[in-house]
Design a protein around this motif. Structure first.
Motif, short mmCIF file in Angstrom:
data_model
loop_
_atom_site.label_atom_id
_atom_site.label_comp_id
_atom_site.label_asym_id
_atom_site.label_seq_id
_atom_site.Cartn_x
_atom_site.Cartn_y
_atom_site.Cartn_z
N VAL A 164 -8.80 -2.39 15.02
CA VAL A 164 -8.45 -3.57 14.24
C VAL A 164 -8.01 -4.64 15.22
O VAL A 164 -7.17 -4.39 16.09
CB VAL A 164 -7.33 -3.29 13.23
N ILE A 165 -8.58 -5.82 15.10
CA ILE A 165 -8.23 -6.95 15.95
C ILE A 165 -7.81 -8.10 15.04
O ILE A 165 -8.52 -8.43 14.08
CB ILE A 165 -9.41 -7.37 16.85
N ALA A 253 -15.46 -14.04 22.30
CA ALA A 253 -16.41 -12.96 22.05
C ALA A 253 -16.16 -11.79 23.01
O ALA A 253 -16.16 -10.62 22.61
CB ALA A 253 -17.85 -13.46 22.19
N ALA A 254 -15.93 -12.11 24.28
CA ALA A 254 -15.69 -11.07 25.28
C ALA A 254 -14.39 -10.32 25.02
O ALA A 254 -14.32 -9.10 25.19
CB ALA A 254 -15.67 -11.68 26.68
N ALA A 255 -13.35 -11.04 24.60
CA ALA A 255 -12.07 -10.39 24.32
C ALA A 255 -12.20 -9.43 23.15
O ALA A 255 -11.67 -8.31 23.17
CB ALA A 255 -11.00 -11.44 24.03
N VAL A 256 -12.92 -9.84 22.11
CA VAL A 256 -13.11 -8.97 20.94
C VAL A 256 -13.96 -7.77 21.30
O VAL A 256 -13.67 -6.64 20.88
CB VAL A 256 -13.72 -9.78 19.77
N LEU A 274 -5.47 -16.12 25.17
CA LEU A 274 -6.69 -16.78 25.63
C LEU A 274 -6.43 -18.28 25.73
O LEU A 274 -6.89 -19.06 24.89
CB LEU A 274 -7.84 -16.49 24.68
N ASP A 275 -5.66 -18.68 26.73
CA ASP A 275 -5.34 -20.11 26.85
C ASP A 275 -5.46 -20.64 28.26
O ASP A 275 -5.03 -21.76 28.55
CB ASP A 275 -3.93 -20.38 26.30
N GLY A 276 -6.05 -19.87 29.17
CA GLY A 276 -6.23 -20.35 30.54
C GLY A 276 -4.95 -20.53 31.32
O GLY A 276 -4.94 -21.19 32.35
N GLY A 277 -3.85 -19.97 30.82
CA GLY A 277 -2.57 -20.11 31.49
C GLY A 277 -1.75 -21.30 31.05
O GLY A 277 -0.73 -21.63 31.66
N LYS A 278 -2.18 -21.96 29.95
CA LYS A 278 -1.52 -23.20 29.51
C LYS A 278 -0.05 -22.99 29.19
O LYS A 278 0.81 -23.81 29.56
CB LYS A 278 -2.24 -23.76 28.29
#
Length: 288
Positions: A164-165, A253-256, A274-278
């Protein structure tokens, strides 16, 4: 006799560790944006059945047509459209019944359906500004997982658990947008579902269901584009990010796919940001 080093380099079927060959997936909020990106990744990673659901039947049909036209999906893979309103338990139950007509099990559930509402603090109303967001983003996520649990446990084992995601947000970890675009209910709802992930990981782990979350930052989408423009536009947001860009379809898509695959077989109750380090680099970056 094999040496210790020789034994240590032996990894079980590692070349296929991200493969989802033969898996069955359900994606709520799958007709556009992050959900559709993920559905595309799931199909191309090997899923043979991907069920798309969202409130609008026309959007689901259009998404499924695009998915089934993908030249890189397995020949026997197919996407299915089952429209449903994930904010209503009766609709979730109907969704499960419709999915059950086409499969006796589900391996992957991506609980992604969500909504937002932005307004000044004093202008937030009960029905649209609060209840609508909470019903879909929190209640809908919980009951989607609850109602799909029997299908998720059908073939799940310790060696091959179901997944489950849940889609959270960086707004559920740090402070979300304020001022004219303040999204108090959205931020609260995303904090709630990410904590729900931790609770359900412990509850459902013994049933061979792993539960994890993703927390996206800015990804261009119909829901995010207005806020992105109010935040200075894509170029300004890219300059403010440590990795120099905003999210791309492949990122989610890759993370899922990772969380759905054997590669994440020992990941449970966690959240991938998933925020690029923001969030970490929120101070202005100096460009040398």
């Amino acid at each position: 006799m094999a040496s210790e080093a020789q034994a240590d380099v032996q990894l079980h079927d590692f070349k296929n560790i991200f493969s989802l060959e033969g898996k069955v997936a359900v994606v709520s909020g799958g007709s556009r944006g992050l959900g559709l990106h993920a559905a595309s990744g799931l199909l191309q990673a090997g899923c043979t059945k991907v069920f798309i659901t969202s409130r609008k039947a026309s959007a689901c049909a259009e998404a499924v047509a695009a998915l089934n036209a993908l030249p890189t999906k397995p020949p026997n893979a197919r996407a299915y459209s089952i429209p449903a309103d994930s904010s209503k338990v009766s609709e979730i139950e109907r969704l499960v019944r419709e999915v059950s007509k086409l499969t006796d099990h589900v391996d992957i559930l991506f609980a992604n359906a969500g909504a937002t509402w932005g307004a000044y603090f004093d202008q937030v109303d009960e029905k649209n500004g609060w209840d609508r967001v909470m019903d879909l983003n929190v209640k809908g996520v919980f009951f989607t997982i609850q109602k799909f649990a029997p299908l998720l446990t059908k073939r799940a084992t310790t060696a091959s658990p179901s997944r489950v995601i849940v889609t959270g947000s960086v707004a559920g970890i740090a402070v979300g947008s304020l001022g004219a675009s303040a999204a108090y209910s959205y931020a609260a709802s995303k904090a709630a579902v990410l904590h729900l992930v931790r609770n359900l990981a412990v509850e459902l782990g013994p049933r061979h269901i792993l539960v994890n979350g993703i927390a996206p930052g800015f990804f261009p989408s119909k829901m995010a584009n207005v806020l992105m423009e109010r935040s200075g536009g894509v170029e300004a947001l890219e300059r403010a990010n440590p990795n120099g860009r905003v999210g791309r379809p492949e990122d989610v898509a890759a993370a899922v796919v990772f969380l759905s695959s054997r590669a994440a077989g020992h990941v449970n109750g966690d959240t991938i940001v998933l925020d690029g380090g923001k969030m970490l680099g929120s101070a202005r970056l100096e460009r040398l």
